[in-house]
Design an enzyme around this catalytic site. Structure first.
Site, mmCIF file in Angstrom:
data_model
loop_
_atom_site.group_PDB
_atom_site.id
_atom_site.type_symbol
_atom_site.label_atom_id
_atom_site.label_comp_id
_atom_site.label_asym_id
_atom_site.label_seq_id
_atom_site.Cartn_x
_atom_site.Cartn_y
_atom_site.Cartn_z
ATOM 1 N N PRO A 1 17.536 -37.707 -15.899
ATOM 2 C CG PRO A 1 17.025 -39.976 -15.807
ATOM 3 C CD PRO A 1 16.546 -38.638 -15.329
ATOM 4 C CB ALA B 1 18.365 -43.607 -21.465
ATOM 5 C CD GLN C 1 16.005 -43.005 -17.859
ATOM 6 O OE1 GLN C 1 16.581 -42.675 -18.889
ATOM 7 N NE2 GLN C 1 14.958 -42.348 -17.388
ATOM 8 C CE1 TYR D 1 12.893 -43.136 -26.682
ATOM 9 C CE2 TYR D 1 13.439 -42.770 -24.382
ATOM 10 C CZ TYR D 1 13.484 -42.368 -25.699
ATOM 11 O OH TYR D 1 14.118 -41.200 -26.043
ATOM 12 N N GLY E 1 16.257 -30.971 -15.299
ATOM 13 C CA GLY E 1 17.001 -31.339 -16.483
ATOM 14 C C GLY E 1 17.756 -30.161 -17.062
ATOM 15 N NE ARG E 2 15.277 -28.798 -23.004
ATOM 16 C CZ ARG E 2 14.346 -29.738 -23.088
ATOM 17 N NH1 ARG E 2 13.574 -30.001 -22.042
ATOM 18 N NH2 ARG E 2 14.175 -30.436 -24.201
#
Length: 355
Positions: A22, A56, A98, A181, A322-323
């Protein structure tokens, strides 16, 4: 078992063990996905991943990082998401979402905004919520401490969001309990100083997450997998530790969780994290070896041989990129070639001439 072996989670079988981690895009308006999200997520499905995860998606409007975050707190949010899941499925990939509430880290400008920091009320900002009234940083807004009514509202928001995710055609749900979070802030003693049923000892600090998992699993079908993302370590001796993660994982398995997505950090600013290729893989390995759950590895995984070794050595069951998938949307096609895996079925027919 290898990177390109299928992975079965309940009645969902992924064509390989590569997933899109995500990654927030900060392109939504009022929580609504648009064509950017369709192309961004759809192109990774075209590129051959087994699982495409959305960024998210906020379960409450106040649970967004910024006003530009993706949302799933309204029924209407599911419409565009349905178009996205349909396209992902047409490309042979599975679609995951997510579900998130960012708690006391909410209400900031998006990263490339001309302004930074907390969005003021006159510019559309809002007060964040958290386990207490301690802000994330000196530049953050003071959160409102959630009382038991507020906690029940959060649990219900996750439950409703999971129902919308089902309507939108997602195959898998991930509950975001990492990166400082809301759910992570209840887990960590660095953020949770409550002295009620949701603070203090391990059982109380993990109570909110366990209640959210129960609520989500209550509407999420038994045949579909449920994942939890955890910050496996706060990288502080007085914070959440990997031993806590293993202990929590054993409690989540009987509640219907199938896999722990092992990330780390984010609970407070200024913590030194020893980032290096694969630095979070040992967290996934411990969860996989010491619990009945599967695990996902994430963090500076870039090379095909590196990702394949993680799976072959039994350190994780799934690798989330991810990246690297931002830089190379078709990374799985490249990885199959590097690893000598017959990958013709991953190539969309219009692209076969480019093999």
């Amino acid at each position: 078992m290898s990177l390109f072996s299928p992975l079965t989670l309940r009645q969902l079988t992924l064509r390989n063990r590569i997933a899109v981690s995500p990654m927030c895009q900060y392109r939504a308006e009022d929580g609504f996905a648009d064509d950017w999200h369709l192309v961004h997520l759809g192109s990774r499905a075209v590129g051959g991943v087994g699982l495409v995860m959305t960024e998210a998606a906020a379960v409450e409007a106040r649970g967004r990082i910024s006003p530009r975050d993706l949302g799933i707190w309204r029924d209407a949010h599911a419409t565009k998401l349905q178009q996205i899941t349909d396209f992902i499925h047409q490309q042979g990939a599975a679609a995951g979402i997510q579900l998130a509430h960012v708690g006391r880290k909410a209400g900031t400008y998006h990263p490339w905004s001309e302004r930074q920091g907390t969005v003021p009320p006159e510019a559309g900002g809002w007060q964040p919520v958290g386990p207490g009234e301690a802000p994330f940083s000196v530049d953050s807004a003071i959160p409102k401490k959630l009382d038991e009514t507020g906690i029940r509202e959060v649990v219900e928001a996750f439950r409703r969001a999971a129902g919308r995710a089902l309507e939108a055609g997602f195959d898998l749900v991930e509950i975001h309990a990492a990166h400082g979070y809301l759910l992570h802030s209840f887990l960590s003693p660095l953020a949770n100083d409550r002295r009620d049923a949701y603070g203090g000892d391990f059982d109380n600090r993990t109570r909110l997450l366990r209640e959210v998992v129960k609520a989500v699993r209550g509407v999420w079908p038994d045949e579909r997998p449920l994942v939890v993302r955890l910050s496996a370590s706060d990288w502080r001796e007085d914070g959440w530790q990997v031993d806590d993660t293993v202990r929590l994982a054993t409690l989540l398995e009987p509640l219907g969780v199938d896999l722990i997505d092992c990330s780390s950090g984010g609970i407070i600013p200024g913590v030194k994290i020893p980032s290096r290729p694969g630095y979070q893989v040992p967290f996934a390995e411990r969860v996989r070896r010491e619990t009945a759950l599967l695990s996902g590895a994430v963090g500076l995984i870039t090379e095909p041989e590196q990702a394949d070794a993680i799976i072959r050595q039994g350190q994780a069951d799934l690798v989330l990129l991810g990246r690297e998938l931002l830089r190379h949307p078709y990374w799985p096609l490249y990885a199959a070639k590097v690893l000598g895996v017959p990958g013709d079925e991953l190539w969309p027919p219009p692209y076969l001439r480019a093999r």
